[in-house]
Design a protein around this motif. Structure first.
Motif, short mmCIF file in Angstrom:
data_model
loop_
_atom_site.label_atom_id
_atom_site.label_comp_id
_atom_site.label_asym_id
_atom_site.label_seq_id
_atom_site.Cartn_x
_atom_site.Cartn_y
_atom_site.Cartn_z
N GLY A 54 0.81 -1.19 0.00
CA GLY A 54 0.00 0.00 0.00
C GLY A 54 0.85 1.25 0.00
N VAL A 55 0.18 2.40 -0.13
CA VAL A 55 0.89 3.66 -0.15
C VAL A 55 0.06 4.69 0.61
N GLU A 56 0.73 5.58 1.31
CA GLU A 56 0.07 6.67 2.00
C GLU A 56 0.13 7.92 1.13
N PRO A 57 -1.00 8.61 0.96
CA PRO A 57 -0.97 9.85 0.18
C PRO A 57 -0.04 10.88 0.82
N LEU A 58 0.53 11.74 -0.03
CA LEU A 58 1.33 12.84 0.50
C LEU A 58 0.46 13.80 1.28
N TRP A 59 -0.75 14.01 0.78
CA TRP A 59 -1.78 14.73 1.54
C TRP A 59 -3.15 14.31 1.04
N GLU A 60 -4.13 14.54 1.89
CA GLU A 60 -5.49 14.13 1.55
C GLU A 60 -6.45 15.17 2.12
N ARG A 61 -7.42 15.57 1.31
CA ARG A 61 -8.40 16.57 1.75
C ARG A 61 -9.80 16.03 1.51
N GLU A 62 -10.65 16.18 2.50
CA GLU A 62 -12.03 15.73 2.39
C GLU A 62 -12.95 16.92 2.49
N THR A 75 -3.13 21.90 -13.11
CA THR A 75 -2.15 22.70 -13.83
C THR A 75 -0.77 22.31 -13.30
N ASP A 76 0.25 23.06 -13.66
CA ASP A 76 1.59 22.70 -13.18
C ASP A 76 1.75 22.92 -11.67
N GLU A 77 0.88 23.74 -11.06
CA GLU A 77 1.07 24.04 -9.64
C GLU A 77 -0.20 23.89 -8.81
N HIS A 78 -1.31 23.50 -9.44
CA HIS A 78 -2.58 23.46 -8.73
C HIS A 78 -3.42 22.27 -9.18
N VAL A 79 -4.39 21.94 -8.35
CA VAL A 79 -5.39 20.94 -8.73
C VAL A 79 -6.75 21.48 -8.32
N VAL A 80 -7.76 21.31 -9.18
CA VAL A 80 -9.12 21.76 -8.89
C VAL A 80 -10.07 20.59 -9.10
N VAL A 81 -11.14 20.59 -8.32
CA VAL A 81 -12.12 19.51 -8.39
C VAL A 81 -13.46 20.04 -7.89
N GLY A 82 -14.54 19.61 -8.53
CA GLY A 82 -15.86 20.05 -8.11
C GLY A 82 -16.50 19.05 -7.16
N GLY A 83 -17.46 19.54 -6.35
CA GLY A 83 -18.12 18.68 -5.37
C GLY A 83 -19.62 18.77 -5.45
N GLN A 84 -20.27 17.80 -4.80
CA GLN A 84 -21.72 17.85 -4.68
C GLN A 84 -22.18 18.95 -3.74
N ASP A 85 -21.25 19.58 -3.07
CA ASP A 85 -21.58 20.69 -2.18
C ASP A 85 -21.68 22.01 -2.92
N ARG A 420 -16.94 9.97 -2.18
CA ARG A 420 -16.72 10.41 -0.81
C ARG A 420 -16.45 11.91 -0.71
N GLY A 421 -16.26 12.57 -1.83
CA GLY A 421 -16.02 14.00 -1.76
C GLY A 421 -14.66 14.37 -1.22
N GLY A 422 -13.62 13.81 -1.79
CA GLY A 422 -12.28 14.13 -1.33
C GLY A 422 -11.27 14.01 -2.44
N ILE A 423 -10.07 14.48 -2.19
CA ILE A 423 -8.98 14.40 -3.17
C ILE A 423 -7.68 14.16 -2.43
N ALA A 424 -6.75 13.46 -3.10
CA ALA A 424 -5.46 13.14 -2.48
C ALA A 424 -4.36 13.28 -3.53
N ARG A 425 -3.17 13.57 -3.06
CA ARG A 425 -1.98 13.53 -3.93
C ARG A 425 -1.15 12.32 -3.54
N LEU A 426 -0.77 11.52 -4.53
CA LEU A 426 -0.01 10.30 -4.29
C LEU A 426 1.46 10.53 -4.64
N PRO A 427 2.38 9.81 -4.01
CA PRO A 427 3.81 9.98 -4.30
C PRO A 427 4.16 9.47 -5.70
N THR A 428 5.17 10.07 -6.32
CA THR A 428 5.59 9.65 -7.67
C THR A 428 7.09 9.43 -7.74
#
Length: 429
Positions: A54-62, A75-85, A420-428
């Motif tokens: 398994g792997v642990e995300p570098l960060w995770e936001r819910e 983008t090169d420096e950002h990530v965007v995502v829409g929610g049901q909220d 679940r309404g969340g996003i994570a960054r995984l290690p590369t």
């Protein structure tokens, strides 16, 4: 570590995998033979049912008030995502929140973003198109009916397709100025490049053709002859590749002039995405009813067929880079279900490695890509990362989510948990 958001994610019709499996008559014996081949042919690779790492995300936001999230865009420096909220959420690559913009309805579609910087754009289920700056300010927006219409961004051009009235509209992404509007559907999806925007159009007689527009002005550059079927299209820079009835044509983007044409032995087709990719060579998928699909490499300058190689049961997608070619295909699991098979080739067609993964898919491969030092493949519910040089598995991410959305940018790999309404960054690395 999880951090709650206290303040507030000839094209054919798609067929279900079971139908595809039936049509191929792929037996358990055949599947077992495939796995045996994986073990004997692989120069280096993973074994089936390798031990889970398994792997642990570098960060995770819910998102505290969102029960679901859409697929992300980066983008090169950002990530965007829409929610049901009813919010568009944005974060830096380090996980710092930069925006939380309210929209008129839940967001289920993938945002459209530039390669670098902003602004960013998204359709909401209220039908409107919203644009936001990376500082969180709402900018221009367009009222409409496109709950989940197609949205694409290339350079300063934003293209929106409203399926309710089949209107294709091009905007200046910075201020919303309309550059052009024409009739057309969102399927097959438009192809956007530096020098052209290519759309599929059906006329009143039911004939289909390509219409290419200048991205900055909407001026018609050239149109193809009307035919009974749409050609498959990919574009990069000043070149466009079209495929119709297994004939591959390399065209000059600005005027459609055919630089070369090559008839490929076999049926060039796909159930989902176009069966053609443009890299150091032109790569096409050859469908075989009674045996494994093939990948064919054609010289980019001249059109000569350089090599063709068998892959898995059905070739799904290709990553064509200057360092090599990576292929994801599907094969039957002897224990039931369908698994992802990966193949890696050098540019001269030498098979570098081959492996049958233990990533199960219910339909198609959700994602195949390179991010940082890794090659990754994903299904709807899990993602696994591999060493691109050897095929050895590095880790596996299985968040118990029913639907994953995947995107990459500048070496970063992001995954949204769409139920679940969340996003994570995984290690590369």
């Amino acid at each position: 570590m999880r951090d709650d958001d206290a303040a507030a994610d000839d094209p054919g019709l798609p067929r279900r995998t079971t139908e595809r499996r039936d049509s191929r008559d792929w037996s358990r014996r055949g599947a077992l033979a495939s796995f045996a081949a994986a073990g004997t042919v692989a120069l280096a690779g993973c074994s089936l049912r390798a031990s889970t790492s398994g792997v642990e995300p570098l960060w995770e936001r819910e998102f505290a008030t969102a029960t679901a999230a859409g697929p992300p865009a980066a983008t090169d420096e950002h990530v965007v995502v829409g929610g049901q909220d009813k919010r568009l959420h944005g974060f830096t690559a380090d996980g710092e929140r930069i925006l939380s913009v309210e929209t008129g309805g839940p967001i289920e579609a993938r945002p459209a973003v530039p390669t670098s910087g902003g602004p960013v754009h998204v359709h909401s289920t209220d039908g409107d198109l919203y644009t936001a700056g990376l500082s969180g300010e709402r900018l221009w927006h367009v009222e409409g009916q496109a709950r989940n219409g197609w949205l694409g961004r290339h350079g300063s051009l934003l293209v929106s397709i409203d399926p309710s009235d089949e209107a294709i509209t091009g905007y200046d992404a910075r201020d919303g100025t309309r550059r052009f509007q024409r009739s057309g559907s969102e399927y097959p999806a438009p192809v956007l490049s530096d020098s052209t925007s290519v759309f599929h159009v059906t006329n009143s007689d039911g004939d289909r053709k390509l219409v290419t527009l200048a991205p900055a002005t909407g001026e018609v550059l050239w149109e193809s002859q009307p035919r009974a079927v749409f050609p498959y299209v990919v574009a990069a820079g000043d070149r466009i590749v079209t495929v119709r009835r297994s004939t591959v044509r390399m065209r000059r983007a600005r005027d459609g002039h055919v630089l070369w044409r090559t008839a490929v032995d076999g049926e060039v087709t796909s159930y989902f995405e176009p069966p053609v990719w443009l890299g150091e060579h032109v790569y096409v998928r050859i469908h075989r009813d009674d045996r494994s699909d093939e990948l064919v490499a054609i010289e980019r300058d001249g059109g000569a067929v350089r090599w063709r190689r068998a892959v898995g049961d059905e070739l799904e997608t290709v990553i064509a880079t200057s360092e090599g070619v990576f292929v994801a295909s599907s094969v039957d699991d002897p224990d039931g279900g369908i698994l992802i098979r990966l193949d890696a080739f050098d540019l001269d067609g030498t098979r570098r490695w081959q492996t049958t993964t233990d990533v199960a898919i219910g339909g198609t491969v959700e994602a195949l890509g390179r991010a940082g030092e890794l090659l990754f493949a994903a299904s709807d519910t899990e993602l696994a990362a591999y060493d691109p040089a050897t095929g050895n598995r590095r880790w596996r991410y299985d968040p118990a989510s029913r639907r994953l959305g995947v995107t990459t940018a500048d070496g970063a790999l992001y995954v949204s948990q769409r139920d679940r309404g969340g996003i994570a960054r995984l290690p590369t690395s």
